[in-house]
Scaffold this motif. Sequence first.
Motif, PDB file in Angstrom:
ATOM      1  N   PHE A 127       0.827  -1.211   0.000  1.00  0.00           N
ATOM      2  CA  PHE A 127       0.000   0.000   0.000  1.00  0.00           C
ATOM      3  C   PHE A 127       0.866   1.268   0.000  1.00  0.00           C
ATOM      4  CE2 PHE A 127      -2.537   3.238   2.317  1.00  0.00           C
ATOM      5  CZ  PHE A 127      -3.584   3.353   1.409  1.00  0.00           C
ATOM      6  N   GLY A 128       2.127   1.143   0.394  1.00  0.00           N
ATOM      7  CA  GLY A 128       3.021   2.297   0.392  1.00  0.00           C
ATOM      8  C   GLY A 128       3.541   2.709   1.748  1.00  0.00           C
ATOM      9  N   ILE A 129       3.153   1.988   2.805  1.00  0.00           N
ATOM     10  CA  ILE A 129       3.653   2.284   4.145  1.00  0.00           C
ATOM     11  C   ILE A 129       5.023   1.628   4.315  1.00  0.00           C
ATOM     12  CG2 ILE A 129       3.194   2.166   6.617  1.00  0.00           C
ATOM     13  CD1 ILE A 129       1.164   3.811   5.072  1.00  0.00           C
ATOM     14  N   ASP A 130       6.007   2.413   4.743  1.00  0.00           N
ATOM     15  CA  ASP A 130       7.376   1.913   4.857  1.00  0.00           C
ATOM     16  C   ASP A 130       7.557   1.131   6.163  1.00  0.00           C
ATOM     17  OD1 ASP A 130      10.083   1.505   4.372  1.00  0.00           O
ATOM     18  OD2 ASP A 130      10.665   3.428   5.266  1.00  0.00           O
ATOM     19  N   VAL A 131       7.055  -0.097   6.186  1.00  0.00           N
ATOM     20  CA  VAL A 131       7.167  -0.947   7.364  1.00  0.00           C
ATOM     21  C   VAL A 131       8.446  -1.773   7.272  1.00  0.00           C
ATOM     22  CG1 VAL A 131       6.088  -2.761   8.745  1.00  0.00           C
ATOM     23  CG2 VAL A 131       4.659  -1.098   7.546  1.00  0.00           C
ATOM     24  N   GLU A 132       9.270  -1.683   8.305  1.00  0.00           N
ATOM     25  CA  GLU A 132      10.509  -2.454   8.339  1.00  0.00           C
ATOM     26  C   GLU A 132      10.564  -3.290   9.612  1.00  0.00           C
ATOM     27  OE1 GLU A 132      13.963  -0.031   7.966  1.00  0.00           O
ATOM     28  OE2 GLU A 132      13.509   0.625   5.911  1.00  0.00           O
ATOM     29  N   PHE A 133      11.334  -4.377   9.540  1.00  0.00           N
ATOM     30  CA  PHE A 133      11.555  -5.223  10.710  1.00  0.00           C
ATOM     31  C   PHE A 133      13.029  -5.172  11.077  1.00  0.00           C
ATOM     32  CE2 PHE A 133      12.687  -9.310  12.671  1.00  0.00           C
ATOM     33  CZ  PHE A 133      11.859  -9.248  13.789  1.00  0.00           C
ATOM     34  N   VAL A 134      13.294  -4.883  12.350  1.00  0.00           N
ATOM     35  CA  VAL A 134      14.671  -4.821  12.854  1.00  0.00           C
ATOM     36  C   VAL A 134      14.866  -5.976  13.829  1.00  0.00           C
ATOM     37  CG1 VAL A 134      16.324  -3.471  14.197  1.00  0.00           C
ATOM     38  CG2 VAL A 134      14.804  -2.317  12.579  1.00  0.00           C
ATOM     39  N   ARG A 135      15.871  -6.819  13.562  1.00  0.00           N
ATOM     40  CA  ARG A 135      16.136  -7.955  14.430  1.00  0.00           C
ATOM     41  C   ARG A 135      16.858  -7.506  15.701  1.00  0.00           C
ATOM     42  NH1 ARG A 135      15.148 -12.657  11.876  1.00  0.00           N
ATOM     43  NH2 ARG A 135      14.948 -12.593   9.587  1.00  0.00           N
ATOM     44  N   GLY A 136      16.777  -8.328  16.733  1.00  0.00           N
ATOM     45  CA  GLY A 136      17.461  -8.027  17.972  1.00  0.00           C
ATOM     46  C   GLY A 136      16.510  -8.030  19.153  1.00  0.00           C
ATOM     47  N   LYS A 137      17.093  -8.003  20.342  1.00  0.00           N
ATOM     48  CA  LYS A 137      16.299  -8.072  21.565  1.00  0.00           C
ATOM     49  C   LYS A 137      15.321  -6.919  21.690  1.00  0.00           C
ATOM     50  CE  LYS A 137      16.793  -8.496  26.580  1.00  0.00           C
ATOM     51  NZ  LYS A 137      17.754  -8.561  27.720  1.00  0.00           N
ATOM     52  N   SER A 138      15.752  -5.718  21.310  1.00  0.00           N
ATOM     53  CA  SER A 138      14.883  -4.537  21.422  1.00  0.00           C
ATOM     54  C   SER A 138      14.261  -4.158  20.087  1.00  0.00           C
ATOM     55  CB  SER A 138      15.692  -3.351  21.961  1.00  0.00           C
ATOM     56  OG  SER A 138      16.251  -3.647  23.217  1.00  0.00           O
ATOM     57  N   GLY A 139      14.393  -5.045  19.092  1.00  0.00           N
ATOM     58  CA  GLY A 139      13.897  -4.734  17.757  1.00  0.00           C
ATOM     59  C   GLY A 139      12.416  -5.000  17.604  1.00  0.00           C
ATOM     60  N   GLY A 140      11.985  -5.005  16.372  1.00  0.00           N
ATOM     61  CA  GLY A 140      10.582  -5.227  16.062  1.00  0.00           C
ATOM     62  C   GLY A 140      10.202  -4.482  14.794  1.00  0.00           C
ATOM     63  N   TYR A 141       8.910  -4.272  14.613  1.00  0.00           N
ATOM     64  CA  TYR A 141       8.421  -3.565  13.439  1.00  0.00           C
ATOM     65  C   TYR A 141       8.354  -2.060  13.718  1.00  0.00           C
ATOM     66  CZ  TYR A 141       7.104  -8.078  11.473  1.00  0.00           C
ATOM     67  OH  TYR A 141       7.129  -9.362  10.968  1.00  0.00           O
ATOM     68  N   HIS A 142       8.617  -1.286  12.672  1.00  0.00           N
ATOM     69  CA  HIS A 142       8.504   0.168  12.813  1.00  0.00           C
ATOM     70  C   HIS A 142       8.341   0.810  11.436  1.00  0.00           C
ATOM     71  CE1 HIS A 142      12.949   1.422  11.987  1.00  0.00           C
ATOM     72  NE2 HIS A 142      12.694   0.266  11.416  1.00  0.00           N
ATOM     73  N   VAL A 143       7.955   2.102  11.459  1.00  0.00           N
ATOM     74  CA  VAL A 143       7.850   2.888  10.228  1.00  0.00           C
ATOM     75  C   VAL A 143       8.906   3.990  10.317  1.00  0.00           C
ATOM     76  CG1 VAL A 143       6.368   4.335   8.783  1.00  0.00           C
ATOM     77  CG2 VAL A 143       5.376   2.412  10.064  1.00  0.00           C
ATOM     78  N   PRO A 144      10.075   3.798   9.702  1.00  0.00           N
ATOM     79  CA  PRO A 144      11.171   4.764   9.862  1.00  0.00           C
ATOM     80  C   PRO A 144      11.028   6.016   9.007  1.00  0.00           C
ATOM     81  CG  PRO A 144      11.864   2.960   8.467  1.00  0.00           C
ATOM     82  CD  PRO A 144      10.476   2.612   8.928  1.00  0.00           C
TER      83      PRO A 144
END
Length: 331
Positions: free
Chosen positions: A59-76
């Motif tokens: 749809f155009g939303i810049d959703v990224e996944f960051v690995r790691g203990k404090s990571g997760g999904y975000h919109v940077p």
Amino acid sequence: MPKSINQKRRLLYLMQILLEQTDENHFLNLSQLMGLLAQHGIDAERKSLYDDMEQLRQFGIDVEFVRGKSGGYHVPNRRFQLAELKLLVDSVQASKFITYKKSMELIKKLESLTSVHQARQLQRQVFVAGRVKAMNESVYYNVDQIHTAIGQNRQIGFRYFEYTVEKKRRYRHGGAQYRISPFALAWDDENYYMLGFDAQAGFLKHYRVDKMAEIQLLDAPREGNEQFQKLDMADYSRKVFSMFGGEEELVRLRFKDHLIGVVMDRFGKDVTIFRKEGGYFEIYTRVVLSSQFYGWIFALGDGARILSPETAVRGMMEQIRQARKCYEAEE
């Protein structure tokens, strides 16, 4: 699992949560996302959330996944970066023509364009002391009305006022309605001005937008287009200091070298500079001879001087005499 109304809105709620609560430094893992969706009455499984993330990306939303203990999904990344929003917030807060109440409303809307975490940084941008704001709450809508009238080629009617020493409005022309053909809006010295044709007077005039009240779109078409087409708005705005009228003249001005930045701010980078001995430079430019122009020269002290024409020199000397006479009368 039967799909409730809320279940059908799962993707919308997920997008809202990601936009409001994540950014380049704040993340939400799947467990957190499932918990936040549950607050809206929505049950979500991990597999369905994976599919939802892909739908949002398409749809155009810049959703990224960051690995790691404090990571997760975000919109940077968003339509507006934080630095751009800070600039817009500061511009709104600094604008004198926008009232304090309307400034707060606009800033609150700008905050909604980023995460709640970054919005706190915008809130810290808000508190700038000592800035004078307009007292006319309707100015924000006046600008919109004027643009509408220009777009629809219609005249406008309004009442024009000034403030008394009691801080109350006093309407000009006995409160009678002005009927003007608007052609342009100009920004000068932190104020909005409307340039319009007064058919009764037969020429173009300027009006402070924050001093206009009860603006109405009239059915009559605009007049004065021929006069407006002859006008170079950019050149005219540069010549007319603070939008006050007067006689236009080609003047020769001399400045001390350290005022080059001030001169370029006023006349632009294209102004021709003539270097002179002793740490001075001179320019030739067309200006409207008015008390505002003389006041600008006076504010520069011994760093600026009008050299010609003689009418401009005499005008400056008269301004100085009048100011001195005022203080001598007090003594």
